[in-house]
Every structure is written in C-alpha cells, then in structure tokens.
Design a protein around this motif. Structure first.
Motif, PDB file in Angstrom:
ATOM      1  N   VAL A 116      13.010   2.488  -9.271  1.00 46.58           N
ATOM      2  CA  VAL A 116      11.953   2.102 -10.204  1.00 46.58           C
ATOM      3  C   VAL A 116      12.492   2.140 -11.628  1.00 46.58           C
ATOM      4  O   VAL A 116      13.114   3.128 -12.036  1.00 46.58           O
ATOM      5  CB  VAL A 116      10.730   3.043 -10.082  1.00 46.58           C
ATOM      6  CG1 VAL A 116       9.671   2.691 -11.133  1.00 46.58           C
ATOM      7  CG2 VAL A 116      10.129   2.956  -8.684  1.00 46.58           C
TER       8      VAL A 116
ATOM      9  N   ARG B  90       5.800   6.546  -3.736  1.00 46.70           N
ATOM     10  CA  ARG B  90       5.059   6.822  -4.971  1.00 46.70           C
ATOM     11  C   ARG B  90       4.595   8.278  -5.016  1.00 46.70           C
ATOM     12  O   ARG B  90       4.611   8.910  -6.073  1.00 46.70           O
ATOM     13  CB  ARG B  90       3.853   5.879  -5.079  1.00 46.70           C
ATOM     14  CG  ARG B  90       4.220   4.466  -5.489  1.00 46.70           C
ATOM     15  CD  ARG B  90       2.976   3.610  -5.606  1.00 46.70           C
ATOM     16  NE  ARG B  90       2.990   2.542  -4.614  1.00 46.70           N
ATOM     17  CZ  ARG B  90       1.931   2.113  -3.953  1.00 46.70           C
ATOM     18  NH1 ARG B  90       0.748   2.666  -4.162  1.00 46.70           N
ATOM     19  NH2 ARG B  90       2.027   1.142  -3.089  1.00 46.70           N
TER      20      ARG B  90
ATOM     21  N   MET C 160       6.747   4.086 -16.283  1.00 49.58           N
ATOM     22  CA  MET C 160       7.456   3.313 -15.272  1.00 49.58           C
ATOM     23  C   MET C 160       6.947   1.880 -15.269  1.00 49.58           C
ATOM     24  O   MET C 160       5.777   1.622 -15.570  1.00 49.58           O
ATOM     25  CB  MET C 160       7.258   3.956 -13.896  1.00 49.58           C
ATOM     26  CG  MET C 160       7.923   5.304 -13.753  1.00 49.58           C
ATOM     27  SD  MET C 160       7.581   6.094 -12.164  1.00 49.58           S
ATOM     28  CE  MET C 160       5.947   6.777 -12.467  1.00 49.58           C
TER      29      MET C 160
ATOM     30  N   TYR D 114       7.042   0.226  -9.982  1.00 47.13           N
ATOM     31  CA  TYR D 114       6.392   1.345  -9.295  1.00 47.13           C
ATOM     32  C   TYR D 114       5.447   0.831  -8.210  1.00 47.13           C
ATOM     33  O   TYR D 114       5.382   1.382  -7.112  1.00 47.13           O
ATOM     34  CB  TYR D 114       5.627   2.176 -10.336  1.00 47.13           C
ATOM     35  CG  TYR D 114       4.700   3.229  -9.773  1.00 47.13           C
ATOM     36  CD1 TYR D 114       5.188   4.469  -9.367  1.00 47.13           C
ATOM     37  CD2 TYR D 114       3.322   2.996  -9.687  1.00 47.13           C
ATOM     38  CE1 TYR D 114       4.331   5.447  -8.864  1.00 47.13           C
ATOM     39  CE2 TYR D 114       2.463   3.963  -9.185  1.00 47.13           C
ATOM     40  CZ  TYR D 114       2.962   5.178  -8.776  1.00 47.13           C
ATOM     41  OH  TYR D 114       2.110   6.133  -8.277  1.00 47.13           O
TER      42      TYR D 114
ATOM     43  N   ALA E 161      11.876   8.531  -9.676  1.00 46.49           N
ATOM     44  CA  ALA E 161      11.658   7.095  -9.874  1.00 46.49           C
ATOM     45  C   ALA E 161      12.982   6.335  -9.755  1.00 46.49           C
ATOM     46  O   ALA E 161      13.067   5.299  -9.076  1.00 46.49           O
ATOM     47  CB  ALA E 161      11.021   6.849 -11.243  1.00 46.49           C
TER      48      ALA E 161
END
Length: 354
Positions: A30, A92, A66, A84, A25
């Motif tokens: 993110v 993703r 997230m 996200y 992430a």
C-alpha cells in the motif's frame, strides 16, 4: 526541561504507533502518501521515496495517510493495486491493528528494559501488625521479613500481597527475624478494602503494612521476558477495567484526563528518574493501544469492525452509513478530548487557587 521531555515522549509514542501502520501498509504494497506527527497545518516536511514525512502544527496525535483512505471522508476511495481499498479485508485489519500492536510492543520493550535495569520497590518487611488480625494472632511482629509463602519465594511487597490474595485456606510462611528463620501458619481473614477505583471489595488479608524499606529487584535476561509480558498484559487489563468502570459510572467523568495531564505527569516522572519515566511511558503506550482499539468509527477499532463486517457478510458497508458513523466517531472523539482538556484546566485552576 520536564515539559520538553514530556513532549518528546508523546511524539515518540505517536511515531511508534504510526510506524506500525506504515510498516504493515508497505508490507502489503500500500502506498503511504504522508506520515505526519501532529495534525493541522504542515510546518515541516521531507519527501522520501513515495512518502512525505511531515511535522504538523497540533501535537495531539498523528496519522499515516494511505492511498485510498481518508478518515475525513470515507467515501473517497481508490482501487488502484497500491491502494488500501484494493487489499483484502484481513490485510486491512492487519494494517489497522499494527498501530496498537506497536504500542503494546513498545510497552513490552520498556518493561523488559526496566526489569533488566532493576528498580526499587517495597521490601517484604513488616512495618505494622494490626491488632486482632490473622498476623497478630499468628505471632508476626514489626521488622519480620517474609521470605516464602506456600513455597513461593517472596522478593517484594507486591509478591507478598499477590500470594496472600491468591491463596486458599491456610498459608505457610517462612519468616526471618533477627537473623533467624522460622515457619508459621495462619488463615487470612476476609476483609473489606478499597480498590484503585474507590470501590469497596472483599479480599483475603492478614493485617500487616509495609515498613517502607526498599529493595532493588533485578531480573535475568530470560526472566525479564516473562516479567515484561505480564506487566504489559496487567496494564492493558487495568485500562480496560477503568473504561468499564467509567461507563458504569463508578469512575466519574471529572476524572478523565487529557493531554495536559499527560504532559504534566510525564514531566514529573522525568524528574524522578529514568525508571519512573520508562514505567509511565509504557503505561501511556498501552493506554494508546487500548483506546485505539475501541469500536469508534474514527479509530482503528472502528475500521476493524467495518472490515470484519465485510469479511462476514461479503459486502462492503453502505457509503452513506459509513460516512455518518465516521462523523459520529469524530464527534465522540472531540467530545472526549474536550472533556479531558476541560478537566485538566479545572484541576490546574483548583491547584493554583489552593
């Protein structure tokens, strides 16, 4: 002490899984709002940068929250640049897959460590020759040590079984008896036996049993990479086949174990030794990786399916459908967790009554 070790192992496995999500992430920019070990009420937390690192009251998992992602309500989204939801579907998918991958990687590291440390296993020494078997007819005897099969060096009983199972036609054996080495040939017979799922299967066998002698097997640095990879893949295949057998009804639902069984078995393994603990931890880690990739909406696998759908169709799934499928996914997960705990309690009660 064993109970504490088992809880630490579970927490470490959860941490490693969530760390995979966290790192992926952050790689794509993110924002991770919370990194929690456990679910439920937060009992301890510390803010580091943008992320709140937390320890929660129910130690049955963990999560990385997230920005823009809420498994309890998938309709709550944010499309800010650090969200996200603002990332491309393939990004993703990488974030979602990173958790299970971390579990597979951890298992690989553990198997690699075991290979370097060395571990005791059955030596390829014959303890019994069955009457009228291929081994009996070829002249093999109790105490014989199998050194090679078809030019393949045999170091363990597992090597011996694998070589016979995968052989074709006549096999050539190099045997050591009373300090002398000689060669012989035989043709394995097709015999019925039980596999690990209790099914009757046919396989090539020569009719011998191990003596119980142990040998310590150690591998070099480079060879350990191959061994670790093979064991990780083998563990994954075994778990996948186990799931298939459960769906087919071959493995009864009463065999499904929960967190109590995991804690109990891990505690026992910790008392046996470090190799047993590492082996079991690696197997549980692979198990977590595989189970999280199942196409259940509340799991990583379910989210990956949704993103693949978006990649293929170029449109996002209906929020209403997504919400209902997520609720269904949570229902399935709670049912499976409940079944595992129910079976664990029954086993404990049966053991105490016995």
């Amino acid at each position: 002490m064993g109970f504490i070790v088992s809880l630490l192992v579970l927490s470490f496995l959860i941490f490693f899984h969530e760390l995979g999500h966290f790192l992926a992430a952050r790689l794509f920019g993110v924002k991770v709002e919370r990194f929690s070990i456990g679910f439920g009420k937060v009992i301890a937390k510390k803010q580091i940068g943008e992320t709140e690192w937390a320890l929660s009251s129910i130690p049955l998992g963990g999560y990385v929250k997230m920005k823009g992602q809420d498994d309890t309500d998938p309709t709550k989204k944010s499309f800010d640049p650090d969200s996200y939801n603002s990332k491309k579907p393939w990004q993703r998918i990488i974030i979602l897959f990173a958790g299970p991958f971390a579990n597979f990687f951890l298992a690989f590291l553990l198997y690699f460590t075991i290979a370097l440390m060395g571990s005791d296993t059955y030596a390829p020494v014959i303890g019994e020759v069955l009457p009228n078997s291929a081994a009996y007819e070829a002249g093999l005897k109790k105490g014989d040590k199998i050194i090679k099969i078809d030019d393949t060096p045999i170091r363990t009983w597992e090597d011996l079984s694998k070589a016979i199972k995968e052989s074709r036609g006549t096999i050539k054996l190099v045997v050591e008896r009373d300090g002398k080495v000689f060669n012989l040939e035989l043709i394995p017979k097709i015999s019925e036996t039980k596999n690990i799922f209790g099914e009757t299967v046919k396989r090539r066998m020569i009719g011998i049993a191990p003596s119980g002698d142990l040998v310590k097997v150690e591998y070099g640095f480079l060879e350990s990479f191959k061994v670790a990879f093979e064991r990780t893949v083998q563990a994954g295949k075994m778990i996948i086949v186990g799931i298939e057998k459960m769906i087919e009804g071959v493995v009864p639902l009463k065999e499904v174990g929960g967190v109590i069984s995991i804690v109990d078995i891990t505690a026992k393994a910790s008392q046996i030794g470090i190799v047993a603990l590492f082996s079991l931890t690696a197997l549980i880690s692979v198990n977590l990786g595989v189970l999280n990739l199942l196409p259940i909406p509340a799991l990583d696998g379910g989210h990956i399916i949704f993103n693949l759908y978006e990649m293929i169709t170029k449109r996002t799934p209906s929020e209403e459908v997504l919400y209902k499928l997520t609720l269904l996914g949570w229902f399935v997960l709670f049912m499976l967790m409940g079944l595992g705990i129910y079976n664990d309690i029954n086993r404990l009660l049966g053991a105490s009554n016995g």
